[in-house]
Design a protein around this motif. Structure first.
Motif, PDB file in Angstrom:
ATOM      1  N   ASN A  17      -0.298 -27.182  48.730  1.00  0.00           N
ATOM      2  CA  ASN A  17      -0.193 -28.257  47.741  1.00  0.00           C
ATOM      3  C   ASN A  17      -0.332 -29.620  48.430  1.00  0.00           C
ATOM      4  N   ALA A  18       0.339 -29.791  49.564  1.00  0.00           N
ATOM      5  CA  ALA A  18       0.259 -31.064  50.285  1.00  0.00           C
ATOM      6  C   ALA A  18      -1.164 -31.343  50.755  1.00  0.00           C
ATOM      7  N   ALA A  19      -1.865 -30.288  51.196  1.00  0.00           N
ATOM      8  CA  ALA A  19      -3.255 -30.459  51.628  1.00  0.00           C
ATOM      9  C   ALA A  19      -4.136 -30.870  50.449  1.00  0.00           C
ATOM     10  N   GLN A  74      -6.377 -34.184  49.858  1.00  0.00           N
ATOM     11  CA  GLN A  74      -7.741 -34.223  49.345  1.00  0.00           C
ATOM     12  C   GLN A  74      -7.894 -35.310  48.286  1.00  0.00           C
ATOM     13  N   ASP A  75      -6.891 -35.439  47.427  1.00  0.00           N
ATOM     14  CA  ASP A  75      -6.920 -36.508  46.420  1.00  0.00           C
ATOM     15  C   ASP A  75      -7.046 -37.877  47.080  1.00  0.00           C
ATOM     16  N   ALA A  76      -6.429 -38.012  48.244  1.00  0.00           N
ATOM     17  CA  ALA A  76      -6.428 -39.293  48.957  1.00  0.00           C
ATOM     18  C   ALA A  76      -7.627 -39.458  49.893  1.00  0.00           C
ATOM     19  N   GLY A  77      -8.521 -38.459  49.897  1.00  0.00           N
ATOM     20  CA  GLY A  77      -9.673 -38.527  50.790  1.00  0.00           C
ATOM     21  C   GLY A  77      -9.332 -38.286  52.243  1.00  0.00           C
ATOM     22  N   LYS A  78      -8.218 -37.575  52.480  1.00  0.00           N
ATOM     23  CA  LYS A  78      -7.740 -37.352  53.848  1.00  0.00           C
ATOM     24  C   LYS A  78      -7.539 -35.864  54.156  1.00  0.00           C
ATOM     25  N   PHE A  79      -8.280 -35.001  53.478  1.00  0.00           N
ATOM     26  CA  PHE A  79      -8.036 -33.567  53.641  1.00  0.00           C
ATOM     27  C   PHE A  79      -8.250 -33.113  55.078  1.00  0.00           C
TER      28      PHE A  79
END
Length: 259
Positions: free
Chosen positions: A148-150, A154-159
């Motif tokens: 979930n945190a990953a 991804q939502d933040a463009g930092k996956f």
């Protein structure tokens, strides 16, 4: 041979037999069988592939309640793949991973640099699929919480950087440290610009829990042997003991396809 020497050898054999039976019992209880290793590079590093029972992961059914919130940019069937790299890349690497899976961490340690290099050159795109089988096998919720945190990353463009941080800081398999959102947020400090109020809320609210459950369900229904499962353009390239994958071989395959 003296009677004393014979007795000593017999005792040693008995101890070895007992230890083997103990290991077999542990494997049965965990329902995990190590079936493949890939010799990697000149140092002879090995990558271990875990085989997981198909009926594992029952906790995800509880997590699946509520709407499925697909992470930003996720694609593929039902939006269950997190893409990394240029869409124009001629080769696609599909990877099924569990953030609590030790064999996945080994794979990442050995292949991360090569994958990043090929993605950076525009020759390879990667589709990450998240599974939670260790929660089912070992108990706990660390696989779900980390996935979930990953997805929030991804939502933040930092996956990609957060994905790498999770595997680089993976706790021992039996240690469910990732079940604590505080730990996941602490690791987010290692990724520049990730730990924002929006990210923290996403992690604490379990915004993508139902998506994670659906992703794991797709993994189980896919008939894969375990995690990590690695496919290059639809072909499983990681679990073949007779023809083990190496970073150099992966690079060769991708570069040949790019020509």
């Amino acid at each position: 041979m003296s009677e004393k020497n014979r007795e000593g050898k017999r005792t040693a054999r008995e101890r070895l037999a007992m230890e083997r039976e103990k290991q077999k019992a542990q494997e049965r209880r965990r329902r995990t069988l190590i079936v493949a290793s890939a010799v990697v590079g000149v140092l002879g590093l090995a990558a271990v592939v875990g085989v997981i029972a198909a009926n594992s992961g029952g906790k995800d059914e509880k997590e699946s309640a509520g709407p499925v919130v697909v992470p930003k940019g996720a694609n593929g069937e039902d939006g269950l793949a997190i893409p990394v790299g240029k869409e124009s890349a001629k080769s696609t690497l599909a990877i099924w991973e569990d953030f609590r899976c030790p064999a996945c961490a080994q794979f990442e340690s050995m292949y991360r640099q090569t994958i990043h290099e090929l993605v950076g050159k525009g020759q390879l795109k990667v589709e990450y699929h998240l599974a939670t089988i260790i929660d089912g096998n070992m108990g706990g919720t660390g696989s779900v919480r980390a996935a979930n945190a990953a997805a929030c990353a991804q939502d933040a463009g930092k996956f990609t950087p957060y994905h790498d941080v999770l595997f680089q800081n993976q706790p021992p398999e039996a240690d469910d440290a990732f079940a604590k959102n505080g730990k996941l947020l602490e690791l987010a400090d290692k990724v520049d610009g990730l730990k924002t109020p929006k990210f923290e809320k996403c992690v604490n609210d379990g915004e993508h829990d139902s998506w994670v459950a659906r992703s794991n369900e797709a993994f189980q229904k896919g008939g894969f042997r375990g995690t990590p499962t690695v496919q290059l353009d639809g072909k499983d390239i990681f679990g073949d003991q007779k023809n083990p994958l190496t970073p150099a071989k992966l690079k060769q395959l991708v570069e040949a396809n790019a020509q």
